[in-house]
Design a protein around this motif. Structure first.
Motif, mmCIF file in Angstrom:
data_model
loop_
_atom_site.group_PDB
_atom_site.id
_atom_site.type_symbol
_atom_site.label_atom_id
_atom_site.label_comp_id
_atom_site.label_asym_id
_atom_site.label_seq_id
_atom_site.Cartn_x
_atom_site.Cartn_y
_atom_site.Cartn_z
ATOM 1 N N PHE A 29 11.810 7.497 29.149
ATOM 2 C CA PHE A 29 10.376 7.708 29.308
ATOM 3 C C PHE A 29 10.054 8.657 30.462
ATOM 4 N N VAL A 30 8.957 9.385 30.326
ATOM 5 C CA VAL A 30 8.297 10.075 31.439
ATOM 6 C C VAL A 30 6.860 9.569 31.443
ATOM 7 N N VAL A 31 6.442 8.961 32.547
ATOM 8 C CA VAL A 31 5.138 8.305 32.601
ATOM 9 C C VAL A 31 4.106 9.164 33.320
ATOM 10 N N ARG A 32 2.837 8.852 33.080
ATOM 11 C CA ARG A 32 1.741 9.673 33.595
ATOM 12 C C ARG A 32 1.565 9.534 35.097
ATOM 13 N N THR A 33 1.706 8.329 35.633
ATOM 14 C CA THR A 33 1.524 8.117 37.068
ATOM 15 C C THR A 33 2.720 7.382 37.651
ATOM 16 N N LEU A 34 2.931 7.576 38.946
ATOM 17 C CA LEU A 34 4.072 6.997 39.638
ATOM 18 C C LEU A 34 3.614 6.146 40.815
ATOM 19 N N TYR A 35 4.363 5.074 41.069
ATOM 20 C CA TYR A 35 4.160 4.289 42.280
ATOM 21 C C TYR A 35 5.176 4.742 43.318
ATOM 22 N N ARG A 36 4.744 4.808 44.538
ATOM 23 C CA ARG A 36 5.652 5.055 45.644
ATOM 24 C C ARG A 36 5.451 3.938 46.656
ATOM 25 N N GLY A 38 4.577 1.756 49.536
ATOM 26 C CA GLY A 38 3.809 2.042 50.742
ATOM 27 C C GLY A 38 2.803 3.161 50.587
ATOM 28 N N ARG A 39 2.679 3.732 49.383
ATOM 29 C CA ARG A 39 1.744 4.837 49.148
ATOM 30 C C ARG A 39 0.910 4.563 47.904
ATOM 31 N N GLU A 40 -0.143 5.349 47.723
ATOM 32 C CA GLU A 40 -0.980 5.186 46.550
ATOM 33 C C GLU A 40 -0.276 5.752 45.316
ATOM 34 N N ARG A 41 -0.860 5.479 44.162
ATOM 35 C CA ARG A 41 -0.330 6.040 42.919
ATOM 36 C C ARG A 41 -0.489 7.552 42.916
ATOM 37 N N LEU A 42 0.481 8.205 42.287
ATOM 38 C CA LEU A 42 0.473 9.661 42.217
ATOM 39 C C LEU A 42 0.539 10.110 40.768
ATOM 40 N N ASN A 43 -0.143 11.199 40.462
ATOM 41 C CA ASN A 43 0.023 11.816 39.149
ATOM 42 C C ASN A 43 1.423 12.407 39.067
ATOM 43 N N ASN A 44 2.069 12.228 37.937
ATOM 44 C CA ASN A 44 3.437 12.704 37.757
ATOM 45 C C ASN A 44 3.422 14.149 37.254
ATOM 46 N N PRO A 45 3.897 15.115 38.056
ATOM 47 C CA PRO A 45 3.877 16.523 37.622
ATOM 48 C C PRO A 45 4.732 16.773 36.380
ATOM 49 N N ASP A 46 5.744 15.940 36.157
ATOM 50 C CA ASP A 46 6.581 16.117 34.970
ATOM 51 C C ASP A 46 5.821 15.725 33.696
ATOM 52 N N TYR A 47 4.940 14.747 33.804
ATOM 53 C CA TYR A 47 4.094 14.386 32.660
ATOM 54 C C TYR A 47 3.147 15.545 32.333
ATOM 55 N N THR A 48 2.575 16.153 33.381
ATOM 56 C CA THR A 48 1.693 17.302 33.181
ATOM 57 C C THR A 48 2.451 18.453 32.531
ATOM 58 N N ASN A 74 -1.164 5.224 26.123
ATOM 59 C CA ASN A 74 -0.458 4.459 27.149
ATOM 60 C C ASN A 74 0.184 5.348 28.215
ATOM 61 N N GLY A 75 -0.068 6.643 28.149
ATOM 62 C CA GLY A 75 0.353 7.549 29.211
ATOM 63 C C GLY A 75 1.839 7.727 29.367
ATOM 64 N N CYS A 76 2.536 8.044 28.280
ATOM 65 C CA CYS A 76 3.971 8.280 28.412
ATOM 66 C C CYS A 76 4.488 9.184 27.297
ATOM 67 N N PHE A 77 5.557 9.912 27.608
ATOM 68 C CA PHE A 77 6.381 10.607 26.632
ATOM 69 C C PHE A 77 7.693 9.831 26.540
ATOM 70 N N TYR A 78 8.306 9.817 25.371
ATOM 71 C CA TYR A 78 9.595 9.140 25.238
ATOM 72 C C TYR A 78 10.403 9.770 24.109
#
Length: 210
Positions: A29-36, A38-48, A74-78
């Motif tokens: 899978f490649v998902v739309r957003t990522l958790y890091r 201690g940090r906020e959610r980030l948009n995943n540049p690979d999904y874009t 559901n915000g993913c490629f697979y």
């Protein structure tokens, strides 16, 4: 089939193209957003990137017998192997933990917002797998549990937010990718099979002890 992108892309675009293809083949899978942590959610540049260059990546992977799919809701490629090869084989305990994650996700769906991720703790998973659904007769070893959770994280089914997977208060997100990893049709069927196998193992142990 159109692979013109590969011959016309910049060096940076080709690098990301290769990175995205390798992610799909290794993580499914490649998902739309990522958790890091201690940090906020980030948009995943690979999904874009995949959203823009879907056809080029799809056509390239098709040469290797992989079918690229997009679940926009559901915000993913697979990817799915068209020859049904290269499947991840899970142990009985890994399967039980994965089923518990799917059950927790289903329970959370009614209160999920637009993000669609289900936030939970390791403690909740252990309760589901042993107590609420009785998929396993006893709590799994925490090192074994941690290894299973890392497998699911490496395949973008969950993402850790805080803590470690061998700690009961570890917080993580169950991603919508779990809906593809465990279909509704297979969920209760697989859980029933696991319960039956565990009961059979217990009976065999009792007979041996007698």
């Amino acid at each position: 089939m159109n692979l013109d992108f590969i011959s016309s892309a910049t060096a940076k675009e080709l690098q990301q193209f290769k990175s995205v293809c390798n992610q799909l083949l290794s993580r499914t899978f490649v998902v739309r957003t990522l958790y890091r942590p201690g940090r906020e959610r980030l948009n995943n540049p690979d999904y874009t990137f995949l959203s823009i260059h879907f056809e080029a990546v799809r056509d390239y992977l098709s040469l290797l017998d992989w079918d690229l799919r997009h679940d926009e809701a559901n915000g993913c490629f697979y990817v799915i192997n068209t020859d049904e090869a290269n499947r991840l084989i899970l142990s009985k305990r890994e399967t039980a933990i994965l089923l518990a994650l799917r059950m927790l996700y289903d329970e959370s769906q009614e209160r999920l917002g637009l993000e669609q991720d289900a936030l939970c703790t390791v403690r909740e998973v252990l309760e589901k797998v042993v107590t609420d659904y009785a998929i396993l007769p006893a709590k799994p070893n925490m090192d074994e549990f941690r290894r299973a959770m890392l497998v699911f994280e490496n395949h973008s089914v969950i993402q850790r937010i805080e803590g470690r997977y061998n700690q009961a208060d570890c917080r993580f997100a169950i991603l919508p990718t779990i809906l593809t990893a465990v279909s509704a049709e297979r969920l209760h069927e697989a859980a029933a099979v696991l319960r039956k196998e565990e009961n059979a193992d217990e009976e065999a142990e009792e007979n041996t002890a007698d």
